[in-house]
Design a protein around this motif. Structure first.
Motif, PDB file in Angstrom:
ATOM      1  N   ILE A  40       1.045  -1.213   0.134  1.00 45.24           N
ATOM      2  CA  ILE A  40      -0.132  -0.094   0.079  1.00 45.24           C
ATOM      3  C   ILE A  40       0.850   1.076  -0.139  1.00 45.24           C
ATOM      4  O   ILE A  40       0.556   2.211  -0.680  1.00 45.24           O
ATOM      5  CB  ILE A  40      -1.081  -0.185   1.181  1.00 45.24           C
ATOM      6  N   PHE A  41       2.005   1.282   0.756  1.00 43.25           N
ATOM      7  CA  PHE A  41       2.843   2.394   0.897  1.00 43.25           C
ATOM      8  C   PHE A  41       3.291   2.817  -0.475  1.00 43.25           C
ATOM      9  O   PHE A  41       3.302   3.783  -0.985  1.00 43.25           O
ATOM     10  CB  PHE A  41       4.057   2.241   1.911  1.00 43.25           C
ATOM     11  N   ALA A  42       3.974   1.629  -0.998  1.00 40.34           N
ATOM     12  CA  ALA A  42       4.502   1.706  -2.305  1.00 40.34           C
ATOM     13  C   ALA A  42       3.730   2.248  -3.510  1.00 40.34           C
ATOM     14  O   ALA A  42       3.998   3.050  -4.274  1.00 40.34           O
ATOM     15  CB  ALA A  42       5.130   0.650  -2.926  1.00 40.34           C
ATOM     16  N   THR A  43       2.377   1.745  -3.586  1.00 43.32           N
ATOM     17  CA  THR A  43       1.459   1.824  -4.616  1.00 43.32           C
ATOM     18  C   THR A  43       1.038   3.251  -4.558  1.00 43.32           C
ATOM     19  O   THR A  43       0.932   4.090  -5.609  1.00 43.32           O
ATOM     20  CB  THR A  43       0.283   0.949  -4.763  1.00 43.32           C
ATOM     21  N   ILE A  44       0.644   3.655  -3.217  1.00 40.09           N
ATOM     22  CA  ILE A  44      -0.014   5.007  -3.188  1.00 40.09           C
ATOM     23  C   ILE A  44       0.925   6.217  -3.417  1.00 40.09           C
ATOM     24  O   ILE A  44       0.853   7.134  -4.050  1.00 40.09           O
ATOM     25  CB  ILE A  44      -0.803   5.148  -1.719  1.00 40.09           C
ATOM     26  N   ASN A 112      -6.242   5.969  -0.544  1.00 38.51           N
ATOM     27  CA  ASN A 112      -5.789   5.720   1.035  1.00 38.51           C
ATOM     28  C   ASN A 112      -6.908   5.934   1.849  1.00 38.51           C
ATOM     29  O   ASN A 112      -6.708   5.085   2.877  1.00 38.51           O
ATOM     30  CB  ASN A 112      -4.778   6.826   1.198  1.00 38.51           C
ATOM     31  N   LEU A 113      -8.076   6.781   1.417  1.00 43.78           N
ATOM     32  CA  LEU A 113      -9.120   6.785   2.254  1.00 43.78           C
ATOM     33  C   LEU A 113      -9.758   5.329   2.635  1.00 43.78           C
ATOM     34  O   LEU A 113     -10.056   4.769   3.454  1.00 43.78           O
ATOM     35  CB  LEU A 113     -10.172   7.711   1.858  1.00 43.78           C
ATOM     36  N   LEU A 114      -9.695   4.303   1.378  1.00 40.65           N
ATOM     37  CA  LEU A 114     -10.215   3.125   1.369  1.00 40.65           C
ATOM     38  C   LEU A 114      -9.314   2.428   2.533  1.00 40.65           C
ATOM     39  O   LEU A 114      -9.680   1.509   3.468  1.00 40.65           O
ATOM     40  CB  LEU A 114     -10.272   2.391  -0.046  1.00 40.65           C
ATOM     41  N   CYS A 115      -8.111   2.325   2.452  1.00 43.28           N
ATOM     42  CA  CYS A 115      -6.997   1.801   3.208  1.00 43.28           C
ATOM     43  C   CYS A 115      -7.254   2.302   4.558  1.00 43.28           C
ATOM     44  O   CYS A 115      -7.205   1.448   5.567  1.00 43.28           O
ATOM     45  CB  CYS A 115      -5.934   2.165   2.772  1.00 43.28           C
TER      46      CYS A 115
ATOM     47  N   THR B  31      -5.207   2.267 -13.487  1.00 44.06           N
ATOM     48  CA  THR B  31      -5.864   1.120 -13.299  1.00 44.06           C
ATOM     49  C   THR B  31      -5.130   0.046 -12.481  1.00 44.06           C
ATOM     50  O   THR B  31      -5.790  -0.883 -11.496  1.00 44.06           O
ATOM     51  CB  THR B  31      -6.309   0.517 -14.819  1.00 44.06           C
ATOM     52  N   ALA B  32      -3.729  -0.062 -12.882  1.00 46.89           N
ATOM     53  CA  ALA B  32      -3.016  -0.920 -12.310  1.00 46.89           C
ATOM     54  C   ALA B  32      -3.001  -0.704 -10.534  1.00 46.89           C
ATOM     55  O   ALA B  32      -3.083  -1.662  -9.764  1.00 46.89           O
ATOM     56  CB  ALA B  32      -1.691  -0.962 -12.621  1.00 46.89           C
ATOM     57  N   ALA B  33      -2.680   0.610 -10.383  1.00 51.76           N
ATOM     58  CA  ALA B  33      -2.685   1.010  -8.863  1.00 51.76           C
ATOM     59  C   ALA B  33      -4.150   0.559  -8.327  1.00 51.76           C
ATOM     60  O   ALA B  33      -4.151   0.063  -7.175  1.00 51.76           O
ATOM     61  CB  ALA B  33      -2.408   2.458  -8.831  1.00 51.76           C
ATOM     62  N   ILE B  34      -5.234   0.907  -8.878  1.00 57.45           N
ATOM     63  CA  ILE B  34      -6.432   0.765  -8.317  1.00 57.45           C
ATOM     64  C   ILE B  34      -6.587  -0.814  -7.891  1.00 57.45           C
ATOM     65  O   ILE B  34      -6.952  -1.274  -6.943  1.00 57.45           O
ATOM     66  CB  ILE B  34      -7.757   1.385  -9.176  1.00 57.45           C
ATOM     67  N   ALA B  35      -6.294  -1.661  -8.895  1.00 58.20           N
ATOM     68  CA  ALA B  35      -6.357  -3.137  -8.714  1.00 58.20           C
ATOM     69  C   ALA B  35      -5.276  -3.737  -7.607  1.00 58.20           C
ATOM     70  O   ALA B  35      -5.756  -4.341  -6.859  1.00 58.20           O
ATOM     71  CB  ALA B  35      -5.850  -3.786 -10.050  1.00 58.20           C
ATOM     72  N   VAL B  36      -4.325  -3.073  -7.552  1.00 60.43           N
ATOM     73  CA  VAL B  36      -3.205  -3.522  -6.442  1.00 60.43           C
ATOM     74  C   VAL B  36      -3.730  -2.958  -5.168  1.00 60.43           C
ATOM     75  O   VAL B  36      -3.800  -4.103  -4.379  1.00 60.43           O
ATOM     76  CB  VAL B  36      -1.968  -2.792  -6.740  1.00 60.43           C
ATOM     77  N   ILE B  37      -4.176  -1.806  -5.014  1.00 56.75           N
ATOM     78  CA  ILE B  37      -4.604  -1.503  -3.705  1.00 56.75           C
ATOM     79  C   ILE B  37      -5.996  -2.406  -3.359  1.00 56.75           C
ATOM     80  O   ILE B  37      -6.134  -2.754  -2.186  1.00 56.75           O
ATOM     81  CB  ILE B  37      -5.110   0.112  -3.553  1.00 56.75           C
ATOM     82  N   TYR B  38      -6.886  -2.450  -4.291  1.00 61.15           N
ATOM     83  CA  TYR B  38      -8.094  -3.021  -4.014  1.00 61.15           C
ATOM     84  C   TYR B  38      -7.988  -4.514  -3.381  1.00 61.15           C
ATOM     85  O   TYR B  38      -8.507  -5.007  -2.513  1.00 61.15           O
ATOM     86  CB  TYR B  38      -9.229  -3.056  -5.288  1.00 61.15           C
TER      87      TYR B  38
END
Lengths: 133, 82
Positions: A40-44, A112-115, B31-38
């Motif tokens: 999560i940290f890396a992606t956001i 991040n709000l979702l997280c 889209t990739a970021a949304i998929a990864v976080i979800y």
């Protein structure tokens, strides 16, 4: 005794939520979910930085684009510092880079709000399971 | 020190991004970021293989849905303007 426990529980949820907002993924780190925290940290951070790179810090504008700013500040309270720097209008950005920058930084904030919500829920669930509710 | 200044400076001016069909590819990293976080929030346990498989499936389904929507809207616009 029970009231004290409930207060501690509320404080723990608040800490987890605030930590998740302060640093994306830190709430999961508190819950010992290290893999989730790192992902999560890396992606956001990467999504937010991509938006800033494409559109410049001019896309964080608490005056002219307030609705986007509300989404962007969900990334971290540190966004407010960037908003303070760019509020004077010293970093103008128009057209497609403006759109892409807003979308990337705004979506990163909403993710991040979702997280944050998920962290608080997970913290609540863990405590409830431990106390046998 | 100069390298750090260069990196910081690159965030103070917008990049050149034309209004052309190629700029639509900017939706793919998002889209990739949304998929990864979800998937990171929804999977009960995270293992490398399972996470990559689930994320790829979600990423693919979002992209396919976007393509179908775009084609539908394009066809609709074509029918209206003909």
């Amino acid at each position: 005794m029970e009231r004290r426990s409930k207060e501690n529980h509320a404080l723990f949820l608040l800490t987890a939520g605030l930590l998740a907002w302060l640093i994306p993924g830190a709430g999961y780190f508190l819950l010992k979910e290290k893999k989730r925290a790192v992902i999560i940290f890396a992606t956001i951070t990467l999504t937010f930085c991509t938006g800033l790179y494409v559109g410049s810090i001019g896309v964080i504008d608490p005056v002219a684009s307030k609705p986007w700013y509300v989404a962007q500040i969900m990334n971290s309270p540190m966004v407010a510092i960037l908003g303070h720097i760019s509020a004077g209008g010293g970093f103008p950005v128009y057209g497609r880079p403006n759109e892409v920058g807003h979308i990337y930084t705004g979506i990163a904030g909403l993710l991040n709000l979702l997280c944050i919500v998920n962290t608080v829920y997970l913290a609540h669930q863990r405590r409830a399971e431990r106390s046998g509710d | 020190m100069a390298a750090v200044a260069f990196v910081i400076a690159s965030f103070t001016a917008p990049q050149e991004l034309g209004t052309n069909p190629q700029s639509m590819f900017m939706l793919l990293p998002l889209t990739a970021a949304i998929a990864v976080i979800y998937k990171a929030t929804k999977l009960p346990t995270i293992t490398a293989g399972n996470f990559i498989k689930e994320t790829t499936a979600l990423f693919g389904s979002i992209v396919i849905f976007i393509i179908i929507t775009a084609l539908t809207l394009y066809t609709l616009a074509w029918l209206i303007t003909q």
